[in-house]
Enzyme design. Structure first.
Site, PDB file in Angstrom:
ATOM      1  N   ASP A 110     -50.623 -30.035  45.452  1.00 11.99           N
ATOM      2  CA  ASP A 110     -50.090 -28.714  45.113  1.00 11.99           C
ATOM      3  C   ASP A 110     -48.641 -28.519  45.543  1.00 11.99           C
ATOM      4  O   ASP A 110     -48.098 -27.413  45.409  1.00 11.99           O
ATOM      5  CB  ASP A 110     -50.985 -27.618  45.694  1.00 11.99           C
ATOM      6  CG  ASP A 110     -52.283 -27.503  44.914  1.00 11.99           C
ATOM      7  OD1 ASP A 110     -52.230 -27.651  43.680  1.00 11.99           O
ATOM      8  OD2 ASP A 110     -53.345 -27.293  45.520  1.00 11.99           O
ATOM      9  N   ASP A 171     -55.944 -28.754  37.533  1.00  7.66           N
ATOM     10  CA  ASP A 171     -54.823 -27.918  37.990  1.00  7.66           C
ATOM     11  C   ASP A 171     -53.550 -28.743  38.190  1.00  7.66           C
ATOM     12  O   ASP A 171     -52.439 -28.213  38.166  1.00  7.66           O
ATOM     13  CB  ASP A 171     -55.145 -27.240  39.329  1.00  7.66           C
ATOM     14  CG  ASP A 171     -56.588 -26.813  39.477  1.00  7.66           C
ATOM     15  OD1 ASP A 171     -57.463 -27.420  38.837  1.00  7.66           O
ATOM     16  OD2 ASP A 171     -56.853 -25.897  40.251  1.00  7.66           O
TER      17      ASP A 171
END
Ligand code: GLY
Length: 386
Positions: A110, A171
């Protein structure tokens, strides 16, 4: 694609009222949070300072969602031109620079979410060399997560963690723009090569033949062989987690923008068509697309907001109309405009239903993408953050 009942977009007055209501919340949150960070989600519709882990003070820059707060501040600047937002947004750069230089909570894919919205945008808008250095350091660190021979970027955890080794998640498509940017700004071809190889693997394995997506997928780290899909936040391994499908729409579309690879555009459209064909009557998805009207299941307004941005990125009359219809519903039924007791922008998001985390709450990323959607619709000249 099943046609959904669409009007072209929320009208300009409704959009401007929604922007004004959102900015009132952002202003109050600048006073409350400043350069500290709210939690991932609200608790009973209010954000509080994110709990500090390991004796660190509350509001510390940890976890995957902190950049959505400065991301909203950059959007507020772009919506208004008001220098107050520039000061508020740039105040986050030193903390993000510190986080990567001290390697604090950075063992995650991330880094793309984190450093694109905090530092790449700061560098693009202000030319601050500290922001560029921090974002490049984050991109370099992300390369440490590449597993050959599969050529995928491991999503979570320590690279030796047997439960996480070889696993990636949909994601991650939103984390590759950091790598493309790093390649563009340095001229070093490694970054884009990694991003592209990773996205090709997701295109071939995380996107299923019926146009649904797995949330997560494992590759054999030794041989590179694709192994199996599993969910983490969806209803079942073979269901279609709504936010994952929305990440697929926007993520494949962004990867197409950076590479020009037509197969990524096809992948984004396949995700979009399935998503749109599985919406309830008010056009805001349930937390998993297996659920429909009458299921009584929670909505995930954040999936809807991400999808709006992805559909607008795809462009074309059909996707723009669908994006407008979803955004209109978010403004009319999910925004906090009539709920001044909340300090979120959107109600009714879901973080992780199976674990009971952040269910029917505001979410920091849902708020960011809602504000991005309002910006995209109302300021056509907006320069994309991603
Ligand atoms: N990227 C984590 C999530 O969407 O919940």
């Amino acid at each position: 694609m099943t046609a959904i009942d669409v009007r072209p977009a929320p009208d300009a007055d409704a959009t401007e009222r929604a922007v004004a209501a959102a900015l009132r919340v952002v202003d109050a949150n600048i006073a409350e949070f400043g350069d500290r960070y709210p939690g991932d989600t609200t608790v009973h519709n209010r954000y509080h300072l994110r709990p500090g882990p390991d004796g660190l003070p509350d509001g510390t820059n940890t976890g995957w969602t902190t950049s959505f707060w400065p991301g909203m501040l950059w959007l507020a600047l772009e919506l208004t031109g008001d220098e107050r937002y520039l000061r508020a947004a740039t105040a986050h750069v030193p903390g993000f620079a510190d986080r990567i230089s001290t390697q604090s909570d950075v063992e995650t894919h991330d880094l793309g979410f984190l450093y694109t919205l905090s530092c790449v945008v700061a560098w693009r808008r202000t030319g601050d060399p500290k922001a560029r250095r921090a974002a490049l350091a984050a991109a370099e660190h992300l390369l440490n997560r590449v597993l050959e021979p599969a050529g995928i970027i491991q999503a979570w955890g320590d690279m030796d963690d047997p439960d996480q080794r070889g696993r990636t998640i949909i994601d991650s498509l939103m984390n590759t723009p950091l790598l493309y940017w790093a390649g563009e700004t340095t001229g070093d071809p490694r970054y884009a090569a990694v991003a592209r190889g990773h996205v090709e693997q997701l295109r071939d394995h995380i996107l299923r033949a019926d146009d649904t997506t797995y949330h997560t997928f494992y590759w054999d780290p030794a041989t590179g062989e694709p192994l199996r899909g599993e969910t983490e936040q969806g209803s079942a391994d073979d269901s279609c987690w709504a936010r994952g499908q929305a990440w697929g729409i926007y993520g494949f579309a962004l990867n197409h923008r950076y590479t020009g690879d037509p197969s990524f555009l096809v992948a984004a459209r396949r995700c979009a068509d399935y998503f749109l064909a599985h919406l309830p009557a008010d056009r805001v998805a349930h937390w998993d697309l297996v659920f429909g009207d009458g299921s009584g299941q929670d909505r995930d307004s954040s999936a809807a907001a991400i999808a709006v941005c992805g559909l607008l990125e795809l462009g074309g009359d059909r996707y723009r109309a669908a994006a407008g219809a979803i955004l209109e519903s978010l403004i009319a039924r999910y925004s906090t405009a009539p709920h001044p007791e909340s300090n979120a922008l959107l109600l009714h998001g879901v973080y992780d239903k199976p674990k009971g985390i952040g269910v029917d709450e505001g979410t920091l990323w849902g708020d960011y993408f809602y504000l991005e959607a309002l910006t995209r619709i109302s300021r056509p000249g907006w320069t994309n953050h991603w």
